[in-house]
Write a protein that holds these residues in place. Structure first.
Motif, short mmCIF file in Angstrom:
data_model
loop_
_atom_site.label_atom_id
_atom_site.label_comp_id
_atom_site.label_asym_id
_atom_site.label_seq_id
_atom_site.Cartn_x
_atom_site.Cartn_y
_atom_site.Cartn_z
N PHE A 166 28.29 18.64 -7.81
CA PHE A 166 27.58 17.38 -7.67
C PHE A 166 27.00 17.01 -9.03
O PHE A 166 26.27 17.80 -9.64
CB PHE A 166 26.48 17.48 -6.62
CG PHE A 166 27.00 17.90 -5.27
CD1 PHE A 166 26.96 19.23 -4.88
CD2 PHE A 166 27.53 16.97 -4.40
CE1 PHE A 166 27.45 19.62 -3.65
CE2 PHE A 166 28.02 17.35 -3.17
CZ PHE A 166 27.98 18.68 -2.79
N GLU A 176 30.63 13.39 -6.57
CA GLU A 176 30.96 14.71 -6.01
C GLU A 176 32.41 15.02 -6.38
O GLU A 176 33.32 14.27 -6.03
CB GLU A 176 30.77 14.67 -4.49
CG GLU A 176 31.29 15.89 -3.77
CD GLU A 176 31.28 15.70 -2.26
OE1 GLU A 176 32.28 16.06 -1.62
OE2 GLU A 176 30.30 15.15 -1.73
N LEU A 185 28.19 16.52 1.16
CA LEU A 185 26.80 16.39 0.72
C LEU A 185 25.91 15.94 1.86
O LEU A 185 24.77 16.39 1.97
CB LEU A 185 26.70 15.38 -0.43
CG LEU A 185 25.30 15.21 -0.99
CD1 LEU A 185 24.86 16.50 -1.67
CD2 LEU A 185 25.21 14.06 -1.95
#
Length: 921
Positions: free
Chosen positions: A871, A885, A639
């Motif tokens: 996510f 996540e 991410l």
């Protein structure tokens, strides 16, 4: 000349004259006529027939006349909406007037007219007013948004006014900022979604406006600062430094709001010196509150009560300011007594006892009783002062004042329970005052003392026999205590009490209608007739030491009330939702009836029966191992390396998904709707799978099956009650003991009809958890007790509470917000866990769909080197966001979870919950 002349017109034909004057070409005559109309309207006359004529007077440049006409229109528009629409053109014209006062007046008036067809025309003038060059117009428009939201929330959201309000937090004018904060706060309280969120970007802007706005603007800004959780100790300390000068303000509301902010932010400052400095600064303004009129004193004392429970060091050297004055109202004296007990310690106990002794000679009986009881509470609280407290109580007993003696005996009984076998020398003095006892509680206390120390009181059998003579006429509290005391005497001195024990058992079991007394009598009878030694082991067992918890609030409730300092909640010492009908857009029903009997502060073996098992040490140790901190590993940065363009991609289509399943398309569609603001599917109640939690073998009089569930934006406890007895069960009361989630029933009295023998009914109990406060160490088990009224038969049981019941329906973040929040949460709050997939058939798409139904929302998904990365976000009832996540690998039975939260203490229970959700999907 005074305007009072306008209120003295009662002549006939007045309405006709007013019409003529309103049609006059002279502006001064019009103004006089409108003043007469307003005066008539004020005293209750119906002047609505002049609506059209008054409306014609709006076309003027005279500000005073325009204000009067607007006042008239506001009053009658709701009753005459068809006529009020005639004023829209004038409103819109005035909203563009060169004079900012007229522009603001037009927008304010349109906002106050609660008519739908007017509000539709308000949007454009309001939008321009929110961006007006003059700050007076902008601050007026900000408040108008809140008024419009109360009439038509959807209109405000669709027109983007909430975003404009949030932008106004950075306005250059402090009054505009204050009004924007006030409007957003009011909207946030009734909105089902969070519309006002403070972050590091607007924090400094609010602090800058704090020094320049008015006192009520400061109150709004200070209260809003409590919504923000500082990122680190340095930021918390900086905020405290900038808020501390507000403590010197002359307005008590500003002072208490500043104290509230400091109380929250001090929790984030580990530096002891800094904490002591700020605590020292808080003491003088709190003391100043006690020099004002009695009503302000009382409000200050109720708030100080909460502050002292959290941080007694703030006022530890200010004991004398709480000493009662002769002319203090009784409600102020009572509050001062409570705080004196909290602040009492070994250093100041002598002067405190001197005060209490003086209070015990006052005229007010209620105050005297409270003072005597305060002496006993100090003895229980401070071990080294117990002997001095006992001496003061003995001195008071020598006064021979009836109510003083009785109250002293009651507290001495508690002192004996705190310090067994230490002060038996005073028993003779107590026994000499038996003739003074006429109150049930005092009698019960004295009987307990005689029974507990029967082996040391030579004439114990004579004393108890004197009470036994009027057994049938005594209060149930005295009867229960007398039964236990005589059994104790018999076990210690069988020869002296053989006849007495037979008599009291017969009276209890055969001639009493009280089921508690009858049941206890049968228990003692069975014990004594079966095994004398076993009876001694049970009845004469060592009693647990007691502590004084009379003034101590539950930790979660105290945390909530600290965040509500300077509001009614801090005065009532109750959460806001217990007396506010509408909170976060949810109507909350109030209690239908108040229960007469309160639960005791501590469990008395002789009076209240067994307590539920409070200890789960073994299970907690296992939970702690399961939830144990994992060492942070090197991340792949799935991410962190994403930019906005990556997050901008939609969910992958079924054709690109290697895990595609028949449920995939349906789930993708539901997620697409979610990006437009849709929530989970929890608004539809599905059947709840319950398990038996009491009376599984049906040997008990009742069988209870239950489960916690979430539906319709609230948590409830679903119960199935089966009456296995031969009697009707009329009313039920349920109680939750202190738990790690801080949850409790909204109404402890169950809303269900009487249950006939053999009948089964379903009951849904709404749970209040909007102010859940997670205490450590975490224990997912909740102890509960149910009482059947009016028999007061109690059943104890326990249940596991699923953490995901606290996930709200508005936990879905926008993609940009998700990324910004992930980056703002420090790496120290990040955790990693590998979850073993134990399902026989595993399909990530359907699994994620199930998580979505549990309010764990998927924000975006991407494919990367044969892996599916999803996510997700969720939000708890107390506004804690959790971001996660999830990584699924092809042909792998392991799911890697990387999670972050603004409150790291909830992460262990979240990981445990996530494991359960995945493997029970």
């Amino acid at each position: 000349m005074s305007d009072s002349k306008y209120f003295q017109t009662t002549k006939k034909g007045e309405i006709h004259e007013l019409k003529e004057e309103l049609l006059s070409q002279r502006e001064d005559k019009k103004k006089e006529a409108v003043k007469k109309v307003i005066a008539a309207m004020t005293v209750g006359k119906d002047v609505s027939m002049l609506f059209t004529h008054v409306l014609n007077c709006m076309q003027t440049h005279n500000l005073e006349l325009k204000k009067l006409v607007y006042l008239y229109v506001m009053n009658y528009a709701k009753n005459h909406p068809d006529r009020a629409i005639l004023a829209v053109n004038t409103f819109q014209k005035d909203a563009t007037d060169p004079n900012p006062l007229i522009r603001a007046l037009a927008v304010r008036t349109m906002g106050c007219i609660r008519v739908d067809n007017i509000t539709e025309h308000l949007c454009e003038p309001l939008r321009h007013a929110l961006k007006d060059q003059d700050p007076y117009v902008r601050k007026t428009a900000a408040v108008c948004v809140a008024k419009l939201y109360d009439v038509n929330p959807e209109l405000v959201e669709n027109q983007g006014f909430l975003n404009i309000l949030n932008d106004m937090l950075g306005d250059s004018n402090p009054m505009v900022v204050a009004n924007a904060v006030a409007a957003l706060t009011e909207i946030d309280e009734v909105s089902k979604t969070e519309v006002f969120r403070i972050h590091s970007g607007n924090l400094n802007k609010l602090l800058a406006a704090l020094n320049e706005c008015t006192e009520w603007g400061q109150v709004f800004i200070l209260n809003s600062l409590c919504k923000y959780t500082p990122r680190d100790s340095q930021e918390a300390e900086n905020v405290c430094e900038r808020v501390a000068p507000r403590l010197q303000h002359a307005n008590s509301a500003v002072v208490l709001s500043a104290v509230k902010v400091l109380m929250k932010y001090l929790n984030s400052i580990p530096n002891g010196d800094s904490v002591r400095t700020f605590c020292k600064k808080m003491a003088p303004p709190l003391v100043t509150l006690l020099s004002k009129e009695p009503e302000i004193q009382f409000l200050g004392l109720r708030n100080i009560n909460l502050i002292v429970q959290r941080r007694p060091e703030i006022l530890q050297y200010e004991m004398k300011v709480f000493f009662c004055k002769y002319n203090d109202p009784i409600y102020v004296k009572m509050e001062k007594l409570e705080i004196m007990i909290m602040l009492a310690n070994e250093k100041n106990i002598d002067e405190v006892l001197l005060e209490f002794k003086e209070y015990a000679t006052e005229i007010d009986v209620e105050f005297v009783r409270k003072a005597v009881r305060a002496i006993g509470r100090c003895a229980i609280k401070i071990d080294r002062a117990s002997e001095r407290c006992i001496q003061v109580l003995l001195d008071l007993i020598q006064t021979k004042v009836n109510y003083v003696v009785q109250e002293a005996i009651i507290v001495i009984k508690d002192i004996f329970r705190k310090y067994p076998n230490k002060y038996e020398g005073i028993i003779a003095t107590l026994c000499a005052n038996l003739e003074s006892l006429d109150e049930p509680e005092a009698k019960a206390s004295m009987i307990w003392i005689i029974g507990e120390y029967a082996e040391r009181i030579d004439n114990a059998h004579e004393l108890l026999n004197s009470f036994l003579e009027g057994f049938k006429d005594e209060n149930s509290q005295v009867q229960l205590q007398l039964l236990t005391a005589i059994v104790k005497l018999f076990l210690k001195r069988p020869k002296d009490a053989q006849q007495m024990v037979q008599t009291v058992l017969n009276l209890s079991t055969q001639e009493s209608d009280n089921p508690d007394l009858r049941d206890r009598g049968f228990v003692y009878w069975r014990l004594l007739s079966t095994d004398f030694e076993a009876a001694k082991a049970v009845v004469l067992s060592e009693k647990p030491l007691i502590t004084d918890t009379t003034s101590q609030l539950d930790e979660s409730l105290l945390n909530e009330l600290i965040m509500n300092i300077s509001t009614l909640a801090s005065v009532y010492h109750k959460p806001p939702e217990t007396f506010v009908a509408k909170l976060k857009g949810i109507k909350r029903g109030m209690r239908k009836e108040e229960e007469d009997e309160e639960e005791p502060d501590y469990v008395d073996d002789d009076n209240n029966g067994p307590s539920p098992n409070q200890g789960y040490a073994g299970q907690q140790q296992q939970n702690n191992q399961q939830y144990g901190q994992q060492q942070q590993q090197q991340r792949s940065g799935n991410l962190i390396d994403l930019d906005l363009s990556d997050l901008g991609s939609a969910l992958p289509q079924q054709s690109n998904n290697p895990y595609a399943s028949p449920q995939q398309q349906q789930y993708n569609n539901s997620n697409d709707l979610g990006f437009l603001g849709g929530g989970g599917n929890n608004n539809v109640r599905s059947p709840v799978q319950k398990s038996v939690i009491f009376g599984g073998d049906k040997s008990q009089s009742i069988q209870i099956a239950g489960a916690f569930s979430r539906a319709n934006n609230r948590v409830s406890l679903e119960l199935t009650l089966s009456n296995n007895s031969q009697q009707q069960m009329a009313r039920f009361k349920i109680q939750f003991y202190q738990n790690s989630f801080g949850i409790s029933p909204i109404d402890p009295i169950l809303n269900c009809p009487p249950i006939e023998p053999g009948q089964t009914i379903e009951v849904s109990i709404p749970i209040q958890c909007a102010n859940a406060a997670f205490t450590q160490p975490f224990n997912p088990v909740i102890d509960m007790a149910m009482m059947v009224l009016p028999s007061q038969e109690k059943f104890y049981f326990k249940m596991n509470f699923p953490f995901n019941c606290l996930f709200t329906e508005n936990g879905r973040l926008e993609r940009d917000s998700y990324l910004a929040m992930w980056r703002s949460i420090p790496e120290t709050n990040e955790r990693q866990k590998e979850i073993q997939i134990r399902l026989n058939q595993f399909d990530p798409a359907s699994l994620l769909a199930k998580l979505n139904q549990k309010n764990l929302f998927e924000i975006v998904r991407k494919s990367n080197n044969g892996q599916e990365i999803s996510f997700l976000s969720c939000k708890t009832e107390n506004s804690i966001y959790i971001l996660v996540e999830l990584t699924f690998s092809q042909n792998s039975r392991v799911c890697k979870a990387i999670s972050k939260s603004t409150a790291p203490e909830v992460m262990p229970i979240f990981e445990h919950t996530l494991d359960n959700l995945i493997n029970n999907a």
